[in-house]
Design a protein around this motif. Structure first.
Motif, short mmCIF file in Angstrom:
data_model
loop_
_atom_site.label_atom_id
_atom_site.label_comp_id
_atom_site.label_asym_id
_atom_site.label_seq_id
_atom_site.Cartn_x
_atom_site.Cartn_y
_atom_site.Cartn_z
N VAL A 172 -59.98 -4.14 -1.15
CA VAL A 172 -60.62 -3.36 -0.09
C VAL A 172 -61.74 -4.20 0.49
O VAL A 172 -62.72 -4.52 -0.20
N ASN A 173 -61.60 -4.59 1.74
CA ASN A 173 -62.61 -5.38 2.43
C ASN A 173 -63.57 -4.45 3.15
O ASN A 173 -63.37 -4.06 4.30
N SER A 174 -64.64 -4.07 2.43
CA SER A 174 -65.61 -3.12 2.96
C SER A 174 -66.94 -3.75 3.35
O SER A 174 -67.74 -3.13 4.04
N ALA A 175 -67.20 -4.98 2.90
CA ALA A 175 -68.47 -5.62 3.21
C ALA A 175 -68.64 -5.78 4.72
O ALA A 175 -67.73 -6.24 5.41
N GLY A 176 -69.80 -5.40 5.22
CA GLY A 176 -70.05 -5.53 6.65
C GLY A 176 -71.50 -5.24 6.98
O GLY A 176 -72.21 -4.60 6.20
N ILE A 177 -71.92 -5.74 8.12
CA ILE A 177 -73.27 -5.49 8.61
C ILE A 177 -73.19 -5.02 10.05
O ILE A 177 -72.17 -5.21 10.71
N SER A 178 -74.26 -4.42 10.51
CA SER A 178 -74.27 -3.87 11.86
C SER A 178 -75.04 -4.76 12.81
O SER A 178 -75.69 -5.73 12.41
#
Length: 249
Positions: free
Chosen positions: A78-84
């Motif tokens: 699950v590729n959930s890493a993220g920034i806004s």
């Protein structure tokens, strides 16, 4: 979905230390999966904590080695890493574009590349990427973020096409505005936080924010072997925002 539909499977979740990623970790663990948390701060989620930076290929490779040594394999990524990012196309300089795209897009590619040798040994391999309604809807002052999530959407389709012949499924989930710590921080900087929260809720036809657990339920659905015929698709969890046009109230 069966409550234990992931029994015996191993899942890796990037960004699993907070927000949607942590909700996914809890949900997949409750469904029977052994979960590895690949995060800069992985300590507070269920599963094997693996301090990982998706901007660093060596960090990811080490994490997958440790995870598969501990649990014997890998079935779900699950590729959930993220920034806004906030602002119009003029608001962010080249360095910020590079930073956000490096995490949100190249980070997905890096993690997937590092995971694929292990996924190829699984009988039910799947990659689930976290996209966003921002991939397909023009949102005000979200130019960079929209661009990054549009790229995740396109990358999901391309990866699905490349890997379907190997039996590896690739899908993405596209949430609307989710009630997470990041949204809480965003609201804290608004002139009127309560009014801003109401505005964010009102733009979704259901009239409320999406919960992180609702997004995690969609991830569980796509990750389950019961969804073996589903690949190359984006599942919206957005309160109807992407498809409904209601009369003005």
């Amino acid at each position: 979905m069966a409550m234990r539909d992931l029994d015996g499977l191993v899942a890796a979740i990037t960004g699993g230390g907070s927000g949607i990623g942590a909700a996914c970790a809890r949900r997949l663990a409750a469904a029977g999966a052994k979960v590895g948390i690949l995060d800069l701060d992985p300590a507070n989620s269920p599963g094997l904590p693996l301090k990982t930076d998706v901007r660093d290929a060596a960090s990811l490779e080490a994490a997958f080695t440790e995870l598969t040594d501990a649990y014997g394999g890998l079935d779900i990524l699950v590729n959930s890493a993220g920034i806004s990012a906030v602002g119009t196309v003029e608001a962010n300089d080249d360095a910020e574009w590079s930073r956000v795209l490096d995490v949100n897009v190249t980070g997905v590619a890096r993690a997937s590349r590092a995971a694929l040798p292990y996924l190829r040994r699984s009988r039910t391999p799947v990659i689930v990427n976290l996209s966003s309604i921002a991939a397909t809807a023009g949102l005000v002052e979200r130019a960079l973020y929209c661009a990054s999530k549009g790229a995740v959407h396109a990358l999901t389709l391309a990866m699905a096409a490349d890997l379907v012949g190997e039996g590896i499924r690739v899908c993405c989930v596209a949430p609307g505005t989710v009630d997470t710590p990041w949204v809480a921080r965003l609201l804290s900087h608004a002139a009127d936080p309560e009014a801003e929260r109401e505005r964010l809720a009102a733009r979704q036809p259901t009239g409320r924010l999406v919960t992180a657990d609702e997004v995690a339920a969609a991830v569980q659905y796509l990750a389950s072997p019961a969804s073996g015929a589903t690949t190359g698709m984006s599942l919206a969890v957005d309160g109807g925002m992407s498809g409904l046009r209601l009369p003005s109230r």
